[in-house]
Design a protein around this motif. Structure first.
Motif, PDB file in Angstrom:
ATOM      1  N   PHE A 166       0.839  -1.196   0.000  1.00  0.00           N
ATOM      2  CA  PHE A 166       0.000   0.000   0.000  1.00  0.00           C
ATOM      3  C   PHE A 166       0.875   1.248   0.000  1.00  0.00           C
ATOM      4  O   PHE A 166       1.730   1.406   0.871  1.00  0.00           O
ATOM      5  N   ASP A 205      -2.910   4.845  -1.725  1.00  0.00           N
ATOM      6  CA  ASP A 205      -3.758   3.651  -1.586  1.00  0.00           C
ATOM      7  C   ASP A 205      -4.358   3.578  -0.184  1.00  0.00           C
ATOM      8  O   ASP A 205      -5.528   3.220  -0.011  1.00  0.00           O
ATOM      9  N   TYR A 242      -8.229   3.518   0.788  1.00  0.00           N
ATOM     10  CA  TYR A 242      -8.705   2.360   1.554  1.00  0.00           C
ATOM     11  C   TYR A 242      -9.455   2.826   2.801  1.00  0.00           C
ATOM     12  O   TYR A 242     -10.535   2.306   3.123  1.00  0.00           O
ATOM     13  N   PRO A 281      -5.380  -1.818   6.770  1.00  0.00           N
ATOM     14  CA  PRO A 281      -5.540  -3.122   6.109  1.00  0.00           C
ATOM     15  C   PRO A 281      -4.983  -4.239   6.983  1.00  0.00           C
ATOM     16  O   PRO A 281      -4.018  -4.034   7.735  1.00  0.00           O
ATOM     17  N   GLU A 302      -3.181  -6.617   6.276  1.00  0.00           N
ATOM     18  CA  GLU A 302      -1.790  -6.968   5.978  1.00  0.00           C
ATOM     19  C   GLU A 302      -0.823  -6.313   6.961  1.00  0.00           C
ATOM     20  O   GLU A 302       0.286  -6.807   7.180  1.00  0.00           O
ATOM     21  N   GLN A 353      -8.450 -12.232   9.660  1.00  0.00           N
ATOM     22  CA  GLN A 353      -8.920 -12.592   8.323  1.00  0.00           C
ATOM     23  C   GLN A 353      -9.918 -13.729   8.354  1.00  0.00           C
ATOM     24  O   GLN A 353     -10.792 -13.815   7.484  1.00  0.00           O
ATOM     25  N   TYR A 393     -12.881  -4.967   5.597  1.00  0.00           N
ATOM     26  CA  TYR A 393     -11.600  -5.164   4.915  1.00  0.00           C
ATOM     27  C   TYR A 393     -11.784  -5.704   3.496  1.00  0.00           C
ATOM     28  O   TYR A 393     -11.180  -5.178   2.543  1.00  0.00           O
ATOM     29  N   SER A 436     -13.251  -3.124   0.933  1.00  0.00           N
ATOM     30  CA  SER A 436     -12.339  -1.986   0.751  1.00  0.00           C
ATOM     31  C   SER A 436     -11.103  -2.389  -0.038  1.00  0.00           C
ATOM     32  O   SER A 436     -10.656  -1.662  -0.930  1.00  0.00           O
ATOM     33  N   ARG A 437     -10.548  -3.557   0.267  1.00  0.00           N
ATOM     34  CA  ARG A 437      -9.358  -4.011  -0.452  1.00  0.00           C
ATOM     35  C   ARG A 437      -9.691  -4.374  -1.896  1.00  0.00           C
ATOM     36  O   ARG A 437      -8.874  -4.170  -2.791  1.00  0.00           O
ATOM     37  N   THR A 438     -10.888  -4.906  -2.112  1.00  0.00           N
ATOM     38  CA  THR A 438     -11.311  -5.231  -3.470  1.00  0.00           C
ATOM     39  C   THR A 438     -11.341  -3.984  -4.340  1.00  0.00           C
ATOM     40  O   THR A 438     -10.961  -4.019  -5.514  1.00  0.00           O
ATOM     41  N   HIS A 493      -7.233  -2.641  -4.258  1.00  0.00           N
ATOM     42  CA  HIS A 493      -6.300  -3.612  -4.850  1.00  0.00           C
ATOM     43  C   HIS A 493      -7.070  -4.836  -5.308  1.00  0.00           C
ATOM     44  O   HIS A 493      -7.172  -5.822  -4.577  1.00  0.00           O
ATOM     45  N   ARG A 499      -8.477 -13.313  -4.770  1.00  0.00           N
ATOM     46  CA  ARG A 499      -8.967 -12.797  -3.486  1.00  0.00           C
ATOM     47  C   ARG A 499     -10.463 -12.517  -3.533  1.00  0.00           C
ATOM     48  O   ARG A 499     -11.170 -12.698  -2.538  1.00  0.00           O
TER      49      ARG A 499
END
Length: 286
Positions: free
Chosen positions: A79, A83, A87, A216, A218, A229, A238, A241-243, A246, A251
């Motif tokens: 990130f 980003d 996010y 995130p 990560e 997760q 998560y 938002s990540r979709t 990124h 995923r």
């Protein structure tokens, strides 16, 4: 002759079933429409509520800017600072759009109004779901509008992929449905508890911390990252938002499986609580 009669009966049954489904769908769409109009009538209240997103994103952005500076890198766990800002906007937009569903269900149960609402020619669960969606969609769109303007000023134009933009509405909708199941179930606990706001507070804080709204997943250290997760909270904030920020096809598939399983299991638990609760109303003569 008998075959023709059976075929005609089957066709008639299918026609009546289709008509009932269509009328039922139109009924709940009308509830959704009314809920949207009611919230649009107080659009300035929704606007001022959304300003909280500006404060939170600005504070978190300053924290992450400092973190990137101290880390001495432009990229942290995949990130960049831009980003990260987008996010945070996506996650906060979903998190801050939650209406006071638990409080409303709690009040209806404790005041006895639930006994009258159950007599309506509509499912109590689906009625609340349609009402919840209308209220939440208005709040979510306002949050997205204000958050996007803030992110454009602070981070510039985002580098979203078209796949992420197309996938986000689907995963966000499922996330909102999971959130409904969670908080509707908590509201029904008013049948056994004097006050459910403590349960709602715990659930919302777990969603914020373990759902990835502050950062995130990560960024989390192991084993907290794996635990977060695996929990359903990550499917609410998560994952969507990540979709968006990124997009990765693999995923996305894993996220949809996680969301669908979470929604199915959560719905089963919610309906079980609801049936037991309604039985208590009938036993007590409500």
């Amino acid at each position: 002759m008998q075959t023709e009669v059976a075929t005609a009966r089957s066709a008639g049954l299918i026609t009546r079933l289709k008509r009932r489904v269509r009328l039922s769908t139109l009924k709940y769409l009308a509830i959704l429409h009314v809920s949207i109009l009611n919230n649009l009538a107080y659009i300035m209240e929704v606007f001022f509520r959304a300003l909280l997103l500006v404060v939170l994103v600005f504070v978190l952005t300053q924290l992450w800017t400092t973190t990137f500076t101290l880390h001495g890198s432009r990229v942290l766990k995949g990130f960049s600072i831009a980003d990260m800002i987008w996010y945070l906007v996506a996650a906060e937009a979903i998190a801050l759009s939650l209406p006071p569903l638990t409080r409303r269900i709690d009040q209806e149960v404790r005041s006895g109004q639930l006994a009258y609402l159950l007599g309506r020619p509509a499912s109590y669960v689906l009625y609340n779901y349609a009402h919840y969606l209308g209220e939440r969609l208005v709040r979510l769109l306002m949050n997205i509008l204000i958050g996007s303007m803030l992110a454009l000023v602070m981070a510039g134009v985002p580098h979203f992929t078209w796949q992420g933009l197309l996938a986000w509405p689907l995963v966000a909708f499922i996330a909102l449905s999971i959130d409904f199941v969670l908080h509707f179930s908590i509201g029904l606990l008013a049948f056994w508890s004097e006050e459910t706001q403590s349960f709602s507070l715990i659930a919302s804080r777990l969603t914020l911390v373990l759902g990835g709204v502050l950062a995130p997943l990560e960024i989390f250290p192991q084993p907290l990252r794996s635990i977060a997760q695996a929990l359903p909270f990550s499917a609410i904030l998560y994952g969507p938002s990540r979709t968006l920020v990124h997009f990765e096809a693999a995923r996305l598939g894993a996220l949809l499986i996680q969301q669908c399983l979470t929604l199915l299991i959560g719905t089963f638990i919610m309906l079980t609580i609801y049936r037991v609760a309604v039985r208590r109303v009938n036993i007590n003569g409500g």
